[in-house]
Each structure stands twice: as C-alpha cells, then as structure tokens.
Write a protein that holds these residues in place. Structure first.
Motif, short mmCIF file in Angstrom:
data_model
loop_
_atom_site.label_atom_id
_atom_site.label_comp_id
_atom_site.label_asym_id
_atom_site.label_seq_id
_atom_site.Cartn_x
_atom_site.Cartn_y
_atom_site.Cartn_z
N LEU A 547 0.83 -1.21 0.00
CA LEU A 547 0.00 0.00 0.00
C LEU A 547 0.87 1.25 0.00
O LEU A 547 0.41 2.34 0.36
CB LEU A 547 -0.93 -0.01 1.22
N ASP A 548 2.12 1.10 -0.39
CA ASP A 548 3.08 2.21 -0.49
C ASP A 548 3.40 2.87 0.84
O ASP A 548 3.78 4.04 0.89
CB ASP A 548 2.60 3.26 -1.49
N ARG A 549 3.27 2.13 1.93
CA ARG A 549 3.64 2.64 3.24
C ARG A 549 5.04 2.16 3.61
O ARG A 549 5.36 0.98 3.40
CB ARG A 549 2.64 2.16 4.31
N PRO A 550 5.90 3.04 4.15
CA PRO A 550 7.25 2.61 4.52
C PRO A 550 7.25 1.53 5.59
O PRO A 550 6.46 1.58 6.54
CB PRO A 550 7.90 3.90 5.06
N ILE A 551 8.11 0.53 5.39
CA ILE A 551 8.35 -0.48 6.43
C ILE A 551 9.52 0.05 7.26
O ILE A 551 10.65 0.09 6.80
CB ILE A 551 8.69 -1.85 5.80
N LYS A 552 9.21 0.46 8.45
CA LYS A 552 10.21 1.13 9.28
C LYS A 552 11.44 0.24 9.48
O LYS A 552 11.34 -0.95 9.75
CB LYS A 552 9.61 1.49 10.64
N GLY A 553 12.60 0.86 9.34
CA GLY A 553 13.85 0.15 9.58
C GLY A 553 14.39 -0.65 8.42
O GLY A 553 15.47 -1.23 8.51
N LEU A 554 13.66 -0.67 7.28
CA LEU A 554 14.09 -1.49 6.14
C LEU A 554 14.31 -0.61 4.91
O LEU A 554 13.44 0.18 4.52
CB LEU A 554 13.04 -2.55 5.82
N TYR A 555 15.48 -0.80 4.29
CA TYR A 555 15.87 0.00 3.13
C TYR A 555 16.42 -0.94 2.05
O TYR A 555 16.87 -2.04 2.33
CB TYR A 555 16.95 1.02 3.53
N ALA A 556 16.39 -0.47 0.81
CA ALA A 556 16.95 -1.25 -0.30
C ALA A 556 17.63 -0.30 -1.27
O ALA A 556 17.22 0.86 -1.42
CB ALA A 556 15.88 -2.07 -1.01
N ALA A 557 18.66 -0.79 -1.93
CA ALA A 557 19.41 0.05 -2.87
C ALA A 557 19.94 -0.79 -4.02
O ALA A 557 20.04 -2.02 -3.93
CB ALA A 557 20.57 0.74 -2.15
N GLY A 558 20.29 -0.11 -5.12
CA GLY A 558 20.83 -0.79 -6.29
C GLY A 558 19.79 -1.65 -6.98
O GLY A 558 18.60 -1.30 -7.03
N GLN A 559 20.20 -2.80 -7.48
CA GLN A 559 19.27 -3.67 -8.19
C GLN A 559 18.31 -4.39 -7.24
O GLN A 559 17.37 -5.05 -7.69
CB GLN A 559 20.05 -4.69 -9.02
N ASN A 560 18.54 -4.26 -5.93
CA ASN A 560 17.59 -4.78 -4.94
C ASN A 560 16.37 -3.87 -4.85
O ASN A 560 15.32 -4.25 -4.35
CB ASN A 560 18.26 -4.90 -3.57
N ALA A 561 16.53 -2.63 -5.35
CA ALA A 561 15.44 -1.66 -5.40
C ALA A 561 14.94 -1.55 -6.83
O ALA A 561 15.73 -1.52 -7.77
CB ALA A 561 15.93 -0.30 -4.90
N GLY A 562 13.64 -1.47 -6.99
CA GLY A 562 13.07 -1.40 -8.34
C GLY A 562 12.48 -0.06 -8.66
O GLY A 562 12.39 0.83 -7.81
N GLY A 563 12.08 0.10 -9.93
CA GLY A 563 11.34 1.29 -10.32
C GLY A 563 12.17 2.37 -10.97
O GLY A 563 11.61 3.41 -11.36
#
Length: 593
Positions: A547-563
């Motif tokens: 639902l596009d709400r942040p999951i607190k404490g969790l981040y992603a970067a590079g190819q682990n992140a999409g869009g």
C-alpha cells in the motif's frame, strides 16, 4: 612437513600461477604467488585466498566463492607445495599444471533466505550495530562507507567469499551529466541533470519512478567526484547509441570510464578502491555469511530491528539500531522467482549465458516480500550481444548487416543501444518461438566491430551451428529455416535503399551498404547481465509495502530496489551510477537518524 620453500603451479583464469609455500616448524609460514593478472576479478580472489591461507597457516581452507577458479588455482598450488614437503608429490609433479593435489578443493554452500517472519522476543542478539548491510556490491559498499564515515557503527554481511558481487564483472562505467570530465572529453559543454532525467523518462516508457531518477541524475556528478576522491582517475567519456524514438536534444555523451575500466571485469578496480575506503572508515565486513532472515519488532509491528545471518553453519542474530539495508542485487539466478515474476529473465536463465554472480538469487527481494514489501520495475532483463558489441557505444561503428526474425522479416533499427535492440530480439523470439538472425555479406567482414576478420575466424561458430554461410540468399533461407520469399524480399529492399545510403523503413544511418554474396546468418545469442526487478522504494530508499507505506527500519538500494529502470536497459553506466548514488544516499541518511 619438511622445512623449506616449495614451488608449485596451477592454471588460473588468466594464465599459469606460480605459488611458493614456505614451511617452517611443521606449519605454513608464508604463501606468495606470481602470475596474477592485475586489475582483474581473479586478482582480488587470489589475494583473498593468499590472505586466508597465511592467516590460518594451513591449506585446509575453503575456496573463495565469487571467483572460485582463480582462488582454487592458488589453493591447488599451495596444496601441492605442502604435499611436496610431506613427500607425497615430487617437485616435477608440483610444477605440472595437469597434476592436481591429492586432497580436493572444498567450495562453501550457502543457505537460502527464510520467507517467514521472526520476532525480536524470539531471538538472542549476538551483537548490535547502527547500520546492517546485506551485500557488498556497488550499492552495499557505498552505503557502508557513507554510514561509517558519518559516525554510524556499521557491519556488512557478504554471502560470497569476496566483495563486489556482479559489480566486479561489470565494465565499471558510470553515467553522469555536467561533470568536468564530460566537458574535458566531449563536445557537450552545457549538459545538465534535467536533460539526463528527460532521456531516462522517455526511455522508461512510463514504467519508471521519476522521483528516483531525478534524485539519481541530480547527484550523479557528485558520485563521479566521490569516486575520484577514492583514487579513480577518469580517462574518457562516451555516449550510448541513440534510441530511435528519443528526443535527440536530451542525448549527450555521459558514460564515464576510469583507468583500467571499460572492459568486462573492470568493475573490480572500483570495488578494490571502495573496499579500502570501507575498511579505513571502520566498517566490519564478514564474508561467507548470507543474511537469511529479517527480524520484526513484533507480530503486530513489522518494523525491522535486525537480521539473522548464517555463519559457519550457525544462525546468529544481530540488532540494527538505525536500519537494515538490502543490497543483494536482483533475481538474476533465481529460476523460480523469475518464472513467476519476469519471463524475460526466466528465458535467459533457461537458455542464455548469465554474466552475473551466481550468488545473485534475489535474497533481499525474498526477505523483503516476507516482510510485506511491494515490488517495482519488474519488467525485463539487461541483455547485450558481447560478441559483436552491437549497440555498445557511439564510438563503435555499426557494420553492414540487418536482423531478421523467424519469418525472414526485418524488425528493428540495428544501429541503436543494446538494451533496446535485445528487447526487440526477445519479443520476436518469444512471439514467434523461433530464433532471430543477423544477416551480413562478404563485404561486412572486417568492418566496424565485426569479430570476424577472415573466414578462418568463422570456423568455430560454423562448426557449432550458430553461423551459416550460403552463396545465395535463397540457399541461406533454407539453411536457417525461414521463409525464402520473405528473406529474399528483405535483402532486395535493403540493397535497393542501401545503394542510396538510406533506410526509410527504420531510419538507420550507419552501416547502410549493399550486402554482397556470399551471405552469412548468425543466430543472435544475447547474454544476460542482470534482471530488472526489485523492491518498491521511495526516494529515501525506504522499502514500501503493497500500500506504499514505509516499512520502518528497512531499506533497499541498487538492483535490490526497483522502479528506476524501465522495460529495457537504457544505456551503459546506468546500473552502476544509480546503485552508487542510492548506496551513498541511504548510508548518509541512516547515519543521521
């Protein structure tokens, strides 16, 4: 073991390696090696293996995963040296690269991520850090460097036995606009992030997050300066092949190349610099230790408060006070997930060569999905034709040839960037269930990036059935099983307009020449450099739920992140540029929390 200095040889990836093993007081005192090729992935893994043997004073160690061939060569030669000291092998046998040691090389195997939740009250934390990072490629290492430099106690867990992941195998090239190097090496003196963004948005075809790309392009020049500060020296800037439909006003030469870069495997040069910077900043790096599970605050609160790793067959829990960064690449080698999410990547896994780390199995994506994360940019694959360098850069002239599908019809402007070109190949091959072919003539041989300089160069591919020759186009059509009338008509239309140096059908401008008999057909065999799929993130790199709400404490970067990459790869230097930016950003932001 007998005291002494014992020499042995083994075949490395780039050549023969000579290892000298010094034995004293019944143990290894020192191992050294000659013949290691500089600025290669093999150099990094070989040096890691030498360090491992010297630290343990033993050859009873595992191979270094991530570049097993090179590390195993060092280990084999060291084992042979020990066996000479033990009287189990002669000196002559030890220097024969065809002779293996009596003991086998052990290669570690890693557990898969756990796709269910575990809660804080169910674990005992071994230790705690401000920032925990999973993965040591471009995004993971840059996040670690910036987090530590800005005062955060940082630990990085790497699944393989060496840092770098798929970044090692890249060419190490990075896109950026408005840099002093762009002004020095190109004619584009007034390029800016707004034009860079506009090009990415157009090539994204409505499948990209503008906010992520705006953030990346505005910071890209800073990334180049940041890498300069690490010791990289820039030697060239060039451009990708223009995409047929893009607004040419937004095009510029933006692909930055550092010394010893610009060839496959040159990413390791950058990784080596970044590794030193991370170690100097105080980052703790633990190898052969995959993150296998995220730890939630409670059953009613999915805030991520730590991770579980597997280290030496033990599961250990670590607490993250500020955040966990997932930087474990995409689903490149995960056949099950690719089949479900990304048909193009699935096709490549089953039928094509993958040039990425085999440890890129979507671990971060699986753990994120178990935490309720949404996905973004699940749309395609990054493919390229490394044999012919088709569409690699505007510095490579496209030679006379054209592509046809399984019906014998042309379908694309072949003088375009490789991501666009390979998507067209994929669509034709998938829709028709038949191969696509590159058609060229005798006069094409030796031109541009054509790898064949003579017919002698063609023998291997002809014997393998990938290259076919015929004296007439009709005979060629029969040999590759396409419609004779269609292929004949395609050649006639091509030659008709090529005589006028034009291509009204697709607008091609380079390599538009009449093709002369005999004719050749090469079956397109694009290679895969990564999938396009990742977790949904916002501009702060916070992972978002469905639902596009942040999951607190969790981040992603590079190819682990999409869009931030569309259905096809828009040009070299995009993945590294975006990954470095996102890693740097999330590292700094977490340190400030």
């Amino acid at each position: 073991m007998q005291d002494g200095i014992f020499k042995a040889k083994a075949q490395g990836f780039h050549g023969v390696l000579t290892v000298t093993t010094t034995i004293k007081d019944n143990k290894i005192e020192n191992v050294k090696a000659n013949g290691i090729a500089p600025y290669t992935v093999g150099e990094l893994s070989a040096n890691r293996m030498i360090e491992r043997i010297n630290n343990s004073k033993s050859v009873d160690v595992d191979a270094i995963t991530g570049a097993t061939f090179s590390s195993s060569a060092i280990l084999k030669a060291a084992k042979k040296g020990v066996e000479v000291s033990e009287g189990k092998m002669t000196s002559e046998e030890a220097e024969d690269i065809k002779t293996d040691p009596h003991s086998e090389i052990s290669v570690p195997k890693y557990s898969q991520p756990i796709d269910k939740r575990v809660y804080q009250n169910d674990v005992n934390f071994k230790d705690e850090y401000d920032v925990i990072i999973a993965g040591s490629g471009a995004s993971g290492l840059s996040a670690a460097i910036e987090a530590a430099r800005n005062g955060a106690k940082t630990i990085l867990f790497e699944k393989a036995g060496m840092p770098g992941g798929t970044t090692n195998y890249s060419q190490g090239i990075i896109q950026a606009s408005g840099t002093k190097w762009q002004k020095k090496f190109t004619k584009y003196q007034d390029d800016n992030p707004q034009k860079h963004l506009a090009e990415y948005m157009q090539t994204g075809e409505g499948h990209v997050n503008e906010e992520l790309l705006d953030d990346f392009t505005k910071d890209a020049a800073n990334t180049i300066d940041w890498l300069s500060d690490l010791g990289l020296k820039w030697q060239d800037v060039y451009g990708h092949k223009v995409i047929p439909y893009e607004n040419k006003e937004n095009f510029a030469d933006r692909i930055h190349v550092y010394e010893h870069g610009g060839v496959n495997g040159a990413g390791v040069v950058m990784i080596t610099k970044m590794l030193k910077a991370a170690e100097d900043a105080g980052v703790k790096i633990v190898y052969d230790t995959p993150v296998v599970q995220l730890i939630s605050k409670s059953a009613n609160d999915n805030e991520v408060v730590g991770v579980i790793v597997e280290h030496k067959n033990k599961r250990l829990a670590y607490k993250a006070n500020k955040g966990v960064v997932l930087a474990t690449a995409s689903i490149d080698h995960n056949e099950k997930l690719a089949k479900r999410l990304d048909p193009w990547q699935y096709r490549d896994i089953k039928k094509h060569t993958l040039l990425n780390s085999k440890y890129d199995t979507g671990d971060g994506i699986i753990m994120g999905m178990a935490q309720g994360a949404g996905l973004a940019g699940v749309s395609g694959a990054m493919d390229a034709d490394f044999k012919f360098a088709a569409g690699f850069s505007d510095e490579i002239t496209t030679f006379p040839m054209f592509y046809v599908n399984g019906l014998g019809n042309r379908y694309v402007n072949e003088d375009t960037t490789y991501g666009y070109l390979t998507r067209a190949n994929y669509e034709q091959e998938t829709n028709l269930g038949k191969a696509t072919w590159m058609i060229f003539g005798k006069n094409s041989i030796g031109q541009g990036a054509m790898p064949y300089k003579s017919e002698d160069d063609m023998k291997k591919d002809m014997d393998g059935g990938y290259l076919v020759k015929a004296d007439t186009i009709e005979s060629l059509a029969r040999k590759i099983n396409v419609n004779i009338e269609n292929l004949t008509n395609t050649l006639n239309v091509w030659n008709k307009y090529a005589s006028e140096s034009r291509d009204p059908q697709f607008g091609r401008t380079e390599g538009v020449e009449i093709l002369q008999a005999p004719f050749y057909a090469y079956q397109n065999r694009d290679m895969n450099i990564g999938s396009i799929a990742g977790l949904n993130v916002n501009v702060n790199l916070e992972v978002l739920d469905n639902l596009d709400r942040p999951i607190k404490g969790l981040y992603a970067a590079g190819q682990n992140a999409g869009g931030w990459i569309g259905e096809y790869y828009p040009g070299s230097g995009t993945a590294l540029g975006g990954s470095l930016h996102q890693g740097r950003r999330v590292g700094k932001e977490l340190a400030k929390k």
